[in-house]
Design an enzyme around this catalytic site. Structure first.
Site, PDB file in Angstrom:
ATOM      1  N   ASP A 288      13.051  90.115 -81.960  1.00 52.01           N
ATOM      2  CA  ASP A 288      12.904  88.658 -81.912  1.00 52.01           C
ATOM      3  C   ASP A 288      14.194  87.972 -82.343  1.00 52.01           C
ATOM      4  OD1 ASP A 288      11.144  86.218 -81.741  1.00 52.01           O
ATOM      5  OD2 ASP A 288      11.779  86.044 -83.831  1.00 52.01           O
TER       6      ASP A 288
ATOM      7  N   TYR B 137      19.808  81.319 -84.695  1.00 51.75           N
ATOM      8  CA  TYR B 137      19.923  82.218 -85.853  1.00 51.75           C
ATOM      9  C   TYR B 137      21.379  82.601 -86.110  1.00 51.75           C
ATOM     10  CZ  TYR B 137      14.826  82.942 -85.654  1.00 51.75           C
ATOM     11  OH  TYR B 137      13.465  82.770 -85.648  1.00 51.75           O
TER      12      TYR B 137
ATOM     13  N   HIS C 286      10.934  76.858 -79.389  1.00 48.93           N
ATOM     14  CA  HIS C 286      10.965  77.175 -80.823  1.00 48.93           C
ATOM     15  C   HIS C 286      10.058  76.287 -81.672  1.00 48.93           C
ATOM     16  CE1 HIS C 286      13.926  79.048 -83.957  1.00 48.93           C
ATOM     17  NE2 HIS C 286      12.699  79.008 -84.430  1.00 48.93           N
ATOM     18  N   ARG C 287      10.091  74.990 -81.404  1.00 49.67           N
ATOM     19  CA  ARG C 287       9.219  74.081 -82.152  1.00 49.67           C
ATOM     20  C   ARG C 287       8.730  72.993 -81.196  1.00 49.67           C
ATOM     21  NH1 ARG C 287       8.549  74.786 -87.478  1.00 49.67           N
ATOM     22  NH2 ARG C 287       7.237  72.961 -87.335  1.00 49.67           N
TER      23      ARG C 287
ATOM     24  N   SER D 198       6.322  78.485 -80.038  1.00 54.09           N
ATOM     25  CA  SER D 198       6.297  78.802 -81.466  1.00 54.09           C
ATOM     26  C   SER D 198       5.939  77.531 -82.220  1.00 54.09           C
ATOM     27  CB  SER D 198       7.680  79.319 -81.893  1.00 54.09           C
ATOM     28  OG  SER D 198       7.677  79.597 -83.269  1.00 54.09           O
ATOM     29  N   ASN D 199       5.121  77.686 -83.242  1.00 54.69           N
ATOM     30  CA  ASN D 199       4.735  76.553 -84.109  1.00 54.69           C
ATOM     31  C   ASN D 199       3.992  75.455 -83.351  1.00 54.69           C
ATOM     32  OD1 ASN D 199       6.182  77.691 -86.456  1.00 54.69           O
ATOM     33  ND2 ASN D 199       8.007  77.233 -85.252  1.00 54.69           N
TER      34      ASN D 199
ATOM     35  N   ARG E 174      12.524  99.437 -95.546  1.00 58.00           N
ATOM     36  CA  ARG E 174      11.401  98.481 -95.548  1.00 58.00           C
ATOM     37  C   ARG E 174      10.780  98.351 -94.159  1.00 58.00           C
ATOM     38  NH1 ARG E 174      14.383  94.164 -99.488  1.00 58.00           N
ATOM     39  NH2 ARG E 174      13.703  95.108-101.447  1.00 58.00           N
TER      40      ARG E 174
HETATM   41  N1  LIG Z   1       9.436  80.788 -85.132  1.00 61.28           N
HETATM   42  C1  LIG Z   1       9.913  80.315 -86.267  1.00 61.28           C
HETATM   43  O1  LIG Z   1       9.906  79.115 -86.537  1.00 61.28           O
HETATM   44  C2  LIG Z   1      10.481  81.310 -87.249  1.00 61.28           C
HETATM   45  C3  LIG Z   1      10.876  80.893 -88.537  1.00 61.28           C
HETATM   46  C4  LIG Z   1      11.390  81.858 -89.409  1.00 61.28           C
HETATM   47  C5  LIG Z   1      11.505  83.180 -89.002  1.00 61.28           C
HETATM   48  N2  LIG Z   1      11.137  83.539 -87.732  1.00 61.28           N
HETATM   49  C6  LIG Z   1      11.231  84.958 -87.282  1.00 61.28           C
HETATM   50  O2  LIG Z   1      10.470  85.737 -88.156  1.00 61.28           O
HETATM   51  C7  LIG Z   1      11.264  86.802 -88.675  1.00 61.28           C
HETATM   52  C8  LIG Z   1      10.783  87.131 -90.050  1.00 61.28           C
HETATM   53  O3  LIG Z   1      10.990  86.015 -90.930  1.00 61.28           O
HETATM   54  P1  LIG Z   1      11.440  86.272 -92.435  1.00 61.28           P
HETATM   55  O4  LIG Z   1      12.782  86.918 -92.442  1.00 61.28           O
HETATM   56  O5  LIG Z   1      11.289  85.012 -93.198  1.00 61.28           O
HETATM   57  O6  LIG Z   1      10.331  87.361 -92.860  1.00 61.28           O
HETATM   58  P2  LIG Z   1       9.983  88.251 -94.098  1.00 61.28           P
HETATM   59  O7  LIG Z   1       9.881  89.640 -93.594  1.00 61.28           O
HETATM   60  O8  LIG Z   1       8.784  87.653 -94.738  1.00 61.28           O
HETATM   61  O9  LIG Z   1      11.190  88.120 -95.132  1.00 61.28           O
HETATM   62  C9  LIG Z   1      12.312  88.944 -95.068  1.00 61.28           C
HETATM   63  C10 LIG Z   1      13.203  88.614 -96.224  1.00 61.28           C
HETATM   64  O10 LIG Z   1      12.553  88.990 -97.448  1.00 61.28           O
HETATM   65  C11 LIG Z   1      13.439  89.830 -98.175  1.00 61.28           C
HETATM   66  N3  LIG Z   1      12.769  90.759 -99.079  1.00 61.28           N
HETATM   67  C12 LIG Z   1      13.008  90.874-100.404  1.00 61.28           C
HETATM   68  N4  LIG Z   1      12.253  91.790-100.957  1.00 61.28           N
HETATM   69  C13 LIG Z   1      11.497  92.297 -99.998  1.00 61.28           C
HETATM   70  C14 LIG Z   1      10.516  93.287 -99.974  1.00 61.28           C
HETATM   71  N5  LIG Z   1      10.114  93.953-101.068  1.00 61.28           N
HETATM   72  N6  LIG Z   1       9.960  93.543 -98.802  1.00 61.28           N
HETATM   73  C15 LIG Z   1      10.319  92.896 -97.682  1.00 61.28           C
HETATM   74  N7  LIG Z   1      11.264  91.926 -97.651  1.00 61.28           N
HETATM   75  C16 LIG Z   1      11.852  91.646 -98.807  1.00 61.28           C
HETATM   76  C17 LIG Z   1      14.244  90.523 -97.123  1.00 61.28           C
HETATM   77  O11 LIG Z   1      15.402  91.043 -97.752  1.00 61.28           O
HETATM   78  P3  LIG Z   1      16.180  92.297 -97.179  1.00 61.28           P
HETATM   79  O12 LIG Z   1      16.721  91.873 -95.850  1.00 61.28           O
HETATM   80  O13 LIG Z   1      17.241  92.507 -98.188  1.00 61.28           O
HETATM   81  O14 LIG Z   1      15.224  93.454 -97.068  1.00 61.28           O
HETATM   82  C18 LIG Z   1      14.519  89.376 -96.183  1.00 61.28           C
HETATM   83  O15 LIG Z   1      15.530  88.523 -96.704  1.00 61.28           O
HETATM   84  C19 LIG Z   1      12.704  86.307 -88.546  1.00 61.28           C
HETATM   85  O16 LIG Z   1      13.643  87.359 -88.467  1.00 61.28           O
HETATM   86  C20 LIG Z   1      12.634  85.543 -87.262  1.00 61.28           C
HETATM   87  O17 LIG Z   1      12.755  86.462 -86.191  1.00 61.28           O
HETATM   88  C21 LIG Z   1      10.615  82.632 -86.869  1.00 61.28           C
END
Ligand SMILES: NC(=O)c1ccc[n+]([C@@H]2O[C@H](COP(=O)([O-])OP(=O)(O)OC[C@H]3O[C@@H](n4cnc5c(N)ncnc54)[C@H](OP(=O)(O)O)[C@@H]3O)[C@@H](O)[C@H]2O)c1
Length: 311
Positions: A47, A52, A121-122, A151-152, A282
């Site tokens: 994704d 980004y 996206h939004r 999305s959203n 992870r």
């Molecule tokens: N459609 C939208 O509006 C929208 C908005 C936001 C995101 N997204 C998509 O959703 C994806 C996921 O979003 P997200 O990155 O916020 O998701 P997430 O998986 O909830 O969070 C990942 C973040 O948490 C950190 N983290 C710290 N400790 C962790 C642990 N124990 N286990 C797992 N993660 C840990 C990760 O660090 P490390 O990298 O150091 O492991 C990383 O910075 C994005 O990559 C994007 O593709 C979409």
């Protein structure tokens, strides 16, 4: 890796996808290790979004330049990206010109001649469904985009798009974690006076709407409490939830991140968890949760441990 149907098509996709929002500053080697961990875990769905990485198409470009995928490997994976947010002056733009030019930029950055999936996206308050339809028709007939989603978006916003868009809406990417779960909690608390969870944040029944219309829900930020930067695991705000995640992790012999993944994949809507971690281990640990048979008591127990009332 459990698979789920993708939209109304017969295509199956992994119940866990790899989000590429956080790879901008990673080295080629780190991006390759992340990609390899995903593929080893059965994740072939990636994704992206045009925004980004802090500058237009930055993460898409980093992904492509680090991986240098052969034509045959590119065909093995699903590349999804998004358009519709204009960074810098930050506003939304679902016009024909913006969508088509963003897709051209994504194709260049990703080094591919087609996108498997494009999401809006939004929701854009100024959306003109006929313009979106014209963009989708042109992108589809040119072979640049194979499937379309959002999305959203709320149910009514999708209905509005469908007044003009002829392609199926295959996916709706929505924020969902155990702790940020209004799309599930609202249904549980519906019509309960005074319950915060009874408040409708999603336009009303978006999860049921997606199930009825065979739109795959993709859960973004699956491990953030609600706010970016706050991870569920070890959070002092959620001692009971962490105790329950640890207990179930022990029972199923997995890491707590697998239980948090399973809480989403266990739902019969057939959702995809979009991981955001850049840590290869992870990815593997989360993927191990894709097919865990959480019982109803365990699933509801996690809802309650996260602070929701099950009335
Ligand atoms: N459609 C939208 O509006 C929208 C908005 C936001 C995101 N997204 C998509 O959703 C994806 C996921 O979003 P997200 O990155 O916020 O998701 P997430 O998986 O909830 O969070 C990942 C973040 O948490 C950190 N983290 C710290 N400790 C962790 C642990 N124990 N286990 C797992 N993660 C840990 C990760 O660090 P490390 O990298 O150091 O492991 C990383 O910075 C994005 O990559 C994007 O593709 C979409």
């Amino acid at each position: 890796m459990k698979t789920v149907p993708f939209g109304p098509t017969s295509t199956q996709v992994p119940a866990v996808a790899a989000g590429m929002m956080r790879i901008a500053d990673k080295s080629d080697e780190e991006i390759r290790a992340l990609y390899t961990a995903a593929r080893d875990a059965g994740i072939d769905f990636f994704d992206h979004a045009d925004i980004y990485g802090g500058e237009a198409h930055r993460c898409e470009q980093r992904f492509a330049s680090a991986l240098k995928l052969s034509a045959s490997e590119r065909e093995q994976i699903t590349l999804q990206t998004k358009a519709g947010i204009v960074p810098g002056e930050w506003h939304y733009d679902s016009s024909y010109e913006h969508i088509t030019s963003s897709v051209d930029g994504s194709l260049r950055a990703l080094g591919t001649d087609y996108l498997d999936v494009l999401l809006i996206h939004r929701p854009d308050a100024l959306v003109e469904p006929e313009e979106v339809a014209r963009a989708f028709d042109e992108l589809h007939s040119a072979g640049k985009v194979r499937a379309f989603g959002v999305s959203n978006h709320t149910p009514r916003q999708i209905d509005l798009l469908k007044t003009a868009v002829s392609q199926p809406i295959v996916a709706n990417q929505l924020q969902l974690s155990i702790t940020h779960s209004p799309i599930i909690a609202q249904g549980l608390a519906a019509n309960m006076a005074g319950e915060q969870d009874a408040v409708t944040y999603d336009g009303g029944g978006i999860l049921d709407y997606c199930r009825i219309n065979r739109i795959t829900v993709q859960a973004w930020s699956p491990f953030q409490t609600t706010f970016q930067g706050e991870v569920i695991f070890g959070s002092e705000k959620y001692p009971e939830l962490n105790a329950e995640l640890d207990r179930l992790a022990g029972k199923y012999d997995v890491e707590p991140i697998a239980i948090a993944t399973a809480w989403i994949t266990r739902h019969p809507a057939g959702m995809q968890v979009v991981l955001g971690t850049t840590t290869p281990q992870r990815v593997a640990d989360a993927a191990a949760g894709s097919d865990l048979p959480l019982t109803r008591a365990e699933w509801y127990g996690l809802v309650q441990a996260a602070g929701h009332r099950v009335p």
